[in-house]
Design an enzyme around this catalytic site. Structure first.
Site, PDB file in Angstrom:
ATOM      1  N   GLY A 122      -5.443  -4.878 -12.265  1.00  0.00           N
ATOM      2  CA  GLY A 122      -4.947  -3.591 -12.762  1.00  0.00           C
ATOM      3  C   GLY A 122      -5.725  -3.173 -13.990  1.00  0.00           C
ATOM      4  O   GLY A 122      -5.310  -3.414 -15.113  1.00  0.00           O
ATOM      5  N   GLY A 123      -6.876  -2.566 -13.778  1.00  0.00           N
ATOM      6  CA  GLY A 123      -7.636  -2.011 -14.890  1.00  0.00           C
ATOM      7  C   GLY A 123      -8.539  -2.984 -15.616  1.00  0.00           C
ATOM      8  O   GLY A 123      -8.884  -2.771 -16.772  1.00  0.00           O
ATOM      9  N   CYS A 155       0.849  -1.192   0.000  1.00  0.00           N
ATOM     10  CA  CYS A 155       0.000   0.000   0.000  1.00  0.00           C
ATOM     11  C   CYS A 155       0.885   1.243   0.000  1.00  0.00           C
ATOM     12  O   CYS A 155       1.700   1.421   0.906  1.00  0.00           O
ATOM     13  CB  CYS A 155      -0.911   0.045   1.216  1.00  0.00           C
ATOM     14  SG  CYS A 155      -1.905   1.552   1.222  1.00  0.00           S
ATOM     15  N   LYS A 183       0.653  -9.724  -1.790  1.00  0.00           N
ATOM     16  CA  LYS A 183       0.224  -8.740  -2.789  1.00  0.00           C
ATOM     17  C   LYS A 183       1.378  -7.807  -3.100  1.00  0.00           C
ATOM     18  O   LYS A 183       1.858  -7.078  -2.232  1.00  0.00           O
ATOM     19  CB  LYS A 183      -0.984  -7.942  -2.288  1.00  0.00           C
ATOM     20  CG  LYS A 183      -1.513  -6.996  -3.367  1.00  0.00           C
ATOM     21  CD  LYS A 183      -2.916  -6.516  -3.083  1.00  0.00           C
ATOM     22  CE  LYS A 183      -3.414  -5.634  -4.208  1.00  0.00           C
ATOM     23  NZ  LYS A 183      -4.782  -5.147  -3.984  1.00  0.00           N
TER      24      LYS A 183
END
Lengths: 302, 269
Positions: A242-243, A129, A164
């Site tokens: 991612g998108g 993060c 992650k």
């Protein structure tokens, strides 16, 4: 046609989950559709104590992307177990809990508490993060950092562990390899790209935190390349994100080597998008004459 | 609606027909949308999310419901187009007869009261008070006092408010009503109240809070915030709260979920 996948010993009915932080714990989306249709639900980040998060504004829109700086606001692991997990128990799908912390002991406190919960199927360790000052991305940007946190978590966790990964590194496949060597059961990638946005009229940073994490279609081609490079370097499964706005992008990530995918900000644009992604992956399999969804993962022609 | 919705899901994504979309003052537009399910279930104070056609703009735009035409199944939103707006300008090009993706109603409602009501609105905070005034008159048959603040005499919705209650106007330049703020208008017109409802810019809401605390009145305010999902999932639009919030477990609340309507003592402005 078989759409189920096995991620680190956990059977998913299809390869689609949600990206942490974009789906709450599912409740808000259960108003729109039956969320048990998902392969897994990945929750927002959970820390040992309640976190207030960052000041507002926490979100900004850029072309084909969203910048966020929420700062992992959450009510803490005890409240999560009492409220969110109690709800998720009623949903017939896998639950992946995203775990965050400032220090190794903080991560471990959450991991130990969640390890005892039957409703938790997998843990996703958030070492990427960009929006918190200590911990967070610090563990995810060096091979030493990821090795330390992965080993520590693996020692305590009774659940399969997903690391992650942060894209804010020189070579993400090196980080992935280090996580695998330290015992990670799977990887999820990529978290958001550290970015910012300046309002030219006020001449100030748009986000109160100055910087935030960029996600959405704007970063998709970079994320696909990173997944491709990492998939070649490791043997553990990859959950890619991612998108992803539709089935097409999900398939693209799987062709790059991912075993499963996560849908993020697309949930904000169309609350039922995950169901559409699942359907469109099925349509693609039909079109390509695939019997098993893993054929997509192995399907890239080089 | 699909089968799942009929089986008990409470919300859906609608492709609704735009019936009207035109300016009612400088840079202020009103849009009527045919959305029968939303019109049927919405209450004053709630909002809808409007999704842009431009695929590069991912986030929905939240709009407070200004009024509801139950007989037609229409809802109305009134919005300001920013000079450098990124998105609302596109909404002005959504022509009648075309469709728009929309979800709602979202958020909390203004709790209705039979007491002597005072409605205070400033700028684009004025529209959400209209449906409240309609509901108060419908339910209790009492005309509320309504204080509206505008920049200048380029006002909007005044005629409709005048049909529902006693309207006092304040303008920054004094070109209509009294010159000054809504609080000046309340003082000069000796407007009394037992309960307050307010929506407008933060400085106005701060003044309302001070007034409500001083007079020991209940005051419901509707907050504006920069939202992400507009559904309660992303935690972008939080405001600070005086106590730990039940919905979040920390000292802030989601404007889209625990709000947009709060009792003024619950939040820190």
């Amino acid at each position: 046609m078989n759409m189920s996948v096995n991620i680190a010993g956990v059977e998913w009915k299809n390869p689609v989950t949600t990206a942490s932080g974009t789906f709450g714990s599912g409740r808000e989306f259960a108003d729109f559709f039956d969320i048990s249709e998902l392969g897994a639900i990945t929750t927002k980040g959970v820390s040992s104590k309640p976190w207030e998060g960052n000041p507002v504004p926490r979100i900004a829109e850029t072309s084909s992307g969203v910048l966020n700086s929420i700062g992992l606001q959450n009510g803490g692991v005890d409240r999560f177990i009492e409220k969110d997990l109690a709800y998720l128990k009623t949903v017939d799908t896998n639950v992946i809990v995203n775990v965050c912390g400032h220090t190794v002991p903080e991560y471990l406190e959450v991991v130990e508490k969640l390890s005892d919960e039957e409703a938790v199927d997998m843990l996703e360790i958030n070492v990427s993060c960009p929006n918190i000052s200590e911990g967070g991305m610090a563990f995810g940007t060096t091979t030493e950092g990821i090795t330390e946190i992965t080993k520590a978590v693996k020692e305590k966790s009774k659940k399969p562990v997903i690391l992650k990964l942060s894209p804010n590194v020189a070579d993400i496949s090196e980080i992935g390899k280090a996580a695998e060597a330290a015992g990670a059961d799977a990887l999820s990638m990529v978290n958001t790209f550290l970015a910012t946005f300046i309002d030219i009229r006020s001449r100030k940073f748009f986000l109160a935190n100055k910087t935030g994490g960029l996600s959405g279609p704007a970063i998709k081609p970079i994320a696909v390349r990173m997944v491709y490079e990492t998939a070649k370097a490791v043997d553990i499964p990859i959950i890619a994100m991612g998108g992803i706005m539709s089935g097409a992008e999900a398939v693209e990530f799987m062709l790059a080597g991912a075993s499963a995918v996560a849908v993020g900000v697309a949930n904000f644009r169309y609350p039922k998008v995950t169901r559409q992604v699942i359907r469109e992956i099925g349509e693609y399999m039909e079109e390509q004459g695939f019997e098993d969804v893993s054929e997509i993962t192995k399907g890239l022609i080089e | 609606m699909d089968a799942i919705s009929l089986l008990g899901s409470q919300k859906d994504c609608f492709s609704a027909i735009i019936k009207r979309n035109e300016p009612i003052a400088e840079n202020i537009f009103e849009m009527w949308i045919e959305a029968p399910v939303i019109a049927m279930s919405a209450y004053c104070g709630q909002f809808v999310n409007i999704y842009l056609r431009n695929q590069a703009k991912i986030l929905p735009r939240p709009f407070a419901i200004c009024s509801i035409d139950h007989s037609k199944g229409w809802i109305r939103v009134v919005y300001r187009v920013g000079k450098h707006g990124t998105g609302t300008r596109e909404i002005t090009y959504m022509y009648p007869g075309t469709r728009v993706n929309i979800t709602g109603p979202h958020g909390t409602t203004f709790p209705m009261s039979h007491k002597k009501c005072l409605l205070i609105g400033g700028g684009v905070g004025i529209p959400p008070l209209l449906q409240l005034a309609v509901s108060l008159v419908d339910v209790f048959g009492k005309r509320p006092d309504i204080v509206l603040g505008y920049r200048n005499d380029d006002t909007f919705l005044v005629d409709e408010f005048e049909e529902l209650g006693t309207v006092h106007i304040a303008t920054e330049d004094g070109s209509r009503g009294i010159k000054g703020t809504v609080m000046d208008a309340i003082a000069q017109n000796r407007v009394g109240a037992e309960i307050i409802y307010a929506c407008g810019p933060v400085p106005m809401l701060k003044a309302v809070k001070e007034y409500a605390l001083e007079k020991d009145l209940t005051a419901y305010i509707s907050l504006e915030a920069r939202m992400g999902c507009g559904l309660g999932a992303c935690l972008s639009c939080v405001c600070k709260t005086s106590e730990v919030n039940k919905g979040t477990g920390v000292k802030n609340a989601r404007v889209c979920k625990e709000g947009p309507v709060f009792e003024v003592r619950e939040v820190e402005l």
